[in-house]
Write a protein that holds these residues in place. Structure first.
Motif, PDB file in Angstrom:
ATOM      1  N   HIS A  20       0.809  -1.214   0.000  1.00 35.60           N
ATOM      2  CA  HIS A  20       0.000   0.000   0.000  1.00 35.60           C
ATOM      3  C   HIS A  20       0.849   1.274   0.000  1.00 35.60           C
ATOM      4  O   HIS A  20       0.304   2.366   0.090  1.00 35.60           O
ATOM      5  CB  HIS A  20      -0.936   0.015   1.212  1.00 35.60           C
ATOM      6  N   MET A  21       2.153   1.126  -0.084  1.00 33.18           N
ATOM      7  CA  MET A  21       2.999   2.302  -0.150  1.00 33.18           C
ATOM      8  C   MET A  21       2.825   2.995  -1.493  1.00 33.18           C
ATOM      9  O   MET A  21       2.636   2.342  -2.519  1.00 33.18           O
ATOM     10  CB  MET A  21       4.468   1.897   0.061  1.00 33.18           C
ATOM     11  N   PRO A  22       2.854   4.322  -1.533  1.00 34.20           N
ATOM     12  CA  PRO A  22       2.680   5.034  -2.801  1.00 34.20           C
ATOM     13  C   PRO A  22       3.842   4.767  -3.752  1.00 34.20           C
ATOM     14  O   PRO A  22       4.970   4.529  -3.337  1.00 34.20           O
ATOM     15  CB  PRO A  22       2.628   6.504  -2.377  1.00 34.20           C
ATOM     16  N   GLU A  23       3.541   4.840  -5.062  1.00 31.03           N
ATOM     17  CA  GLU A  23       4.579   4.627  -6.067  1.00 31.03           C
ATOM     18  C   GLU A  23       5.545   5.802  -6.133  1.00 31.03           C
ATOM     19  O   GLU A  23       6.708   5.625  -6.486  1.00 31.03           O
ATOM     20  CB  GLU A  23       3.938   4.405  -7.430  1.00 31.03           C
ATOM     21  N   LEU A  24       5.071   6.981  -5.805  1.00 27.08           N
ATOM     22  CA  LEU A  24       5.904   8.178  -5.899  1.00 27.08           C
ATOM     23  C   LEU A  24       5.701   9.044  -4.673  1.00 27.08           C
ATOM     24  O   LEU A  24       4.563   9.278  -4.252  1.00 27.08           O
ATOM     25  CB  LEU A  24       5.536   8.988  -7.152  1.00 27.08           C
ATOM     26  N   VAL A  25       6.785   9.518  -4.102  1.00 29.35           N
ATOM     27  CA  VAL A  25       6.732  10.502  -3.026  1.00 29.35           C
ATOM     28  C   VAL A  25       7.595  11.687  -3.446  1.00 29.35           C
ATOM     29  O   VAL A  25       8.766  11.518  -3.797  1.00 29.35           O
ATOM     30  CB  VAL A  25       7.242   9.938  -1.690  1.00 29.35           C
ATOM     31  N   VAL A  26       7.001  12.870  -3.435  1.00 24.42           N
ATOM     32  CA  VAL A  26       7.736  14.098  -3.696  1.00 24.42           C
ATOM     33  C   VAL A  26       8.016  14.755  -2.353  1.00 24.42           C
ATOM     34  O   VAL A  26       7.092  15.069  -1.597  1.00 24.42           O
ATOM     35  CB  VAL A  26       6.941  15.054  -4.602  1.00 24.42           C
ATOM     36  N   VAL A  27       9.282  14.933  -2.052  1.00 27.37           N
ATOM     37  CA  VAL A  27       9.691  15.563  -0.797  1.00 27.37           C
ATOM     38  C   VAL A  27      10.138  16.977  -1.102  1.00 27.37           C
ATOM     39  O   VAL A  27      10.989  17.208  -1.968  1.00 27.37           O
ATOM     40  CB  VAL A  27      10.848  14.781  -0.131  1.00 27.37           C
ATOM     41  N   SER A  28       9.550  17.918  -0.403  1.00 27.05           N
ATOM     42  CA  SER A  28       9.937  19.301  -0.577  1.00 27.05           C
ATOM     43  C   SER A  28       9.891  19.972   0.790  1.00 27.05           C
ATOM     44  O   SER A  28       9.736  19.322   1.819  1.00 27.05           O
ATOM     45  CB  SER A  28       9.015  20.004  -1.578  1.00 27.05           C
ATOM     46  N   GLY A  29      10.048  21.279   0.781  1.00 30.02           N
ATOM     47  CA  GLY A  29       9.992  22.006   2.041  1.00 30.02           C
ATOM     48  C   GLY A  29      11.129  22.991   2.189  1.00 30.02           C
ATOM     49  O   GLY A  29      11.890  23.250   1.251  1.00 30.02           O
ATOM     50  N   GLY A  73       6.080  -6.071  -6.613  1.00 26.99           N
ATOM     51  CA  GLY A  73       6.354  -5.867  -8.025  1.00 26.99           C
ATOM     52  C   GLY A  73       6.370  -4.419  -8.472  1.00 26.99           C
ATOM     53  O   GLY A  73       6.748  -4.130  -9.608  1.00 26.99           O
ATOM     54  N   LYS A  74       5.979  -3.494  -7.619  1.00 29.07           N
ATOM     55  CA  LYS A  74       5.942  -2.087  -8.005  1.00 29.07           C
ATOM     56  C   LYS A  74       7.311  -1.436  -7.793  1.00 29.07           C
ATOM     57  O   LYS A  74       8.042  -1.765  -6.881  1.00 29.07           O
ATOM     58  CB  LYS A  74       4.894  -1.333  -7.181  1.00 29.07           C
ATOM     59  N   ARG A  75       7.625  -0.497  -8.696  1.00 29.27           N
ATOM     60  CA  ARG A  75       8.828   0.320  -8.532  1.00 29.27           C
ATOM     61  C   ARG A  75       8.419   1.628  -7.870  1.00 29.27           C
ATOM     62  O   ARG A  75       7.447   2.259  -8.281  1.00 29.27           O
ATOM     63  CB  ARG A  75       9.496   0.575  -9.883  1.00 29.27           C
ATOM     64  N   ARG A  76       9.162   2.031  -6.874  1.00 36.76           N
ATOM     65  CA  ARG A  76       8.788   3.211  -6.110  1.00 36.76           C
ATOM     66  C   ARG A  76       9.911   4.237  -6.142  1.00 36.76           C
ATOM     67  O   ARG A  76      11.088   3.891  -6.047  1.00 36.76           O
ATOM     68  CB  ARG A  76       8.431   2.820  -4.672  1.00 36.76           C
ATOM     69  N   LEU A  77       9.510   5.484  -6.214  1.00 41.34           N
ATOM     70  CA  LEU A  77      10.445   6.584  -6.404  1.00 41.34           C
ATOM     71  C   LEU A  77      10.182   7.671  -5.381  1.00 41.34           C
ATOM     72  O   LEU A  77       9.034   8.034  -5.128  1.00 41.34           O
ATOM     73  CB  LEU A  77      10.285   7.150  -7.823  1.00 41.34           C
ATOM     74  N   ALA A  78      11.243   8.182  -4.778  1.00 43.34           N
ATOM     75  CA  ALA A  78      11.159   9.355  -3.904  1.00 43.34           C
ATOM     76  C   ALA A  78      12.090  10.422  -4.467  1.00 43.34           C
ATOM     77  O   ALA A  78      13.270  10.144  -4.718  1.00 43.34           O
ATOM     78  CB  ALA A  78      11.557   8.998  -2.471  1.00 43.34           C
ATOM     79  N   VAL A  79      11.570  11.602  -4.678  1.00 43.23           N
ATOM     80  CA  VAL A  79      12.369  12.676  -5.269  1.00 43.23           C
ATOM     81  C   VAL A  79      12.280  13.919  -4.401  1.00 43.23           C
ATOM     82  O   VAL A  79      11.265  14.171  -3.741  1.00 43.23           O
ATOM     83  CB  VAL A  79      11.912  13.007  -6.707  1.00 43.23           C
ATOM     84  N   VAL A  80      13.353  14.675  -4.409  1.00 39.12           N
ATOM     85  CA  VAL A  80      13.384  15.973  -3.739  1.00 39.12           C
ATOM     86  C   VAL A  80      13.274  17.056  -4.799  1.00 39.12           C
ATOM     87  O   VAL A  80      14.069  17.112  -5.744  1.00 39.12           O
ATOM     88  CB  VAL A  80      14.682  16.160  -2.926  1.00 39.12           C
ATOM     89  N   CYS A  81      12.272  17.907  -4.677  1.00 37.49           N
ATOM     90  CA  CYS A  81      12.126  19.099  -5.507  1.00 37.49           C
ATOM     91  C   CYS A  81      12.101  20.292  -4.559  1.00 37.49           C
ATOM     92  O   CYS A  81      11.206  20.392  -3.716  1.00 37.49           O
ATOM     93  CB  CYS A  81      10.836  19.056  -6.329  1.00 37.49           C
ATOM     94  N   ASP A  82      13.074  21.162  -4.678  1.00 37.95           N
ATOM     95  CA  ASP A  82      13.169  22.237  -3.708  1.00 37.95           C
ATOM     96  C   ASP A  82      13.626  23.524  -4.362  1.00 37.95           C
ATOM     97  O   ASP A  82      13.649  23.636  -5.586  1.00 37.95           O
ATOM     98  CB  ASP A  82      14.113  21.841  -2.557  1.00 37.95           C
TER      99      ASP A  82
END
Length: 329
Positions: A20-29, A73-82
């Motif tokens: 149930h984890m999301p496929e994409l997380v965008v980290v900012s702040g 089976g899912k590929r998951r990505l975490a990215v920093v946009c700042d």
């Protein structure tokens, strides 16, 4: 401790597992609010992490075939946009809308902290604030960054205030949001037996010496057996001194294991040693592994020196790693 604001909570009744984890997380702040530590937390969760990514490339990156996958089976990505890529912020909203149309699950996490804390962190790190390129003060840079990010903060799924958070607390907060209830799954535990006469372990985090227990080697009927055999296992485990030891050993594990999980440790090696690595250590390593498995940890077991066990005629099953000396067991 900083406050975690969950603006769009996970739906009721969801099973708290990695699927149930999301496929994409965008980290900012805000700069200095803990984005680097957040990336470490997502790496621990098995995400493919990219720092300082232009938002226009998020969709392309999700399609890369070389990204690692989770058990589901899912590929998951975490990215920093700042703020270092402030020219790309106008594209972020449209990029996330495109992901919604494609049915790609994603969340935006915004890290924030009080201005005075951000100033203190920058002063202690001696780094320049990314919005102070024109020679302005740190406070001026923080003010500009807040103006730049106010819309993103308002639309974020989760806002985490790190003002009073130490790194372990931030990692725990992220795990609670993204993979609640899965803390132990991130820790891989190896329990192995060894014999001190073949050399002390170099890679163990915890070493337990059980040479104080009665030695089955001195029973002629047990000498050629190992701790995997029922007669030796019973000899070792079902004695008053062993039962007392196991009670206290397991109580120690009950204290230290949650601490390792809370610190975000990924691998833990527990070594149980006797003289030869054949009898006592083998039986107790097996017992230790069974206990930790019952507690919900991911555990593998190995017996480093079992191939060096003596046969009934006193010969060795394999050449010893070091010259044998002293008693055996």
């Amino acid at each position: 401790m900083g406050e975690t604001t969950q603006k769009r909570p996970v739906g009721k009744g969801e099973n708290p597992s990695f699927e149930h984890m999301p496929e994409l997380v965008v980290v900012s702040g805000m700069s200095g609010a803990g984005r680097t530590e957040a990336m470490h937390a997502f790496e621990d969760l098995g995400y493919f992490c990219v720092d300082n990514l232009p938002s226009s490339l998020i969709g392309n990156l999700l399609e890369l075939a070389g990204m690692p996958g989770q058990p589901d089976g899912k590929r998951r990505l975490a990215v920093v946009c700042d703020a270092r890529n402030r020219d790309f912020f106008p594209q972020l909203a449209s990029e996330l809308d495109a992901l919604n149309r494609r049915g790609i699950d994603h969340r935006v996490i915004f890290l924030d902290a009080a201005d005075e804390k951000l100033v203190a962190r920058y002063k202690s790190s001696r780094r320049r604030h990314p919005l102070c390129e024109d020679g302005g003060s740190i406070s001026q840079g923080i003010e500009r960054e807040r103006e730049l990010l106010q819309e993103l903060r308002a639309s974020a799924h989760h806002v985490i205030d790190t003002t009073d958070m130490l790194p372990p607390k931030l990692r725990a907060a992220i795990r609670d949001l993204i993979a609640p209830g899965e803390e132990r799954d991130a820790l891989s535990v190896t329990v192995y037996s060894f014999g001190f006469k073949h050399g002390s372990p170099l890679d163990a985090d915890l070493v337990m010496d059980v040479r104080f227990l009665p030695n089955p080697y001195y029973d002629p009927d047990l000498r050629a057996l190992t701790g995997l055999d029922a007669p030796v296992r019973d000899f070792v485990l079902y004695r008053p001194e062993t039962e007392e030891f196991q009670e206290k050993w397991r109580a120690l594990l009950d204290v230290v294991m949650p601490g390792y999980v809370a610190e975000g440790k990924q691998q833990l090696a527990i070594a149980v040693g006797c003289t030869g690595g054949q009898h006592r250590s083998v039986a107790l390593a097996e017992s230790t592994a069974d206990y930790l498995k019952a507690k919900g940890y991911r555990v593998s077991i190995a017996h480093r020196d079992l191939a060096l066990a003596e046969r009934a005629d006193g010969s060795l099953a394999a050449a010893p790693a070091a010259p044998a000396s002293g008693s055996r067991g």
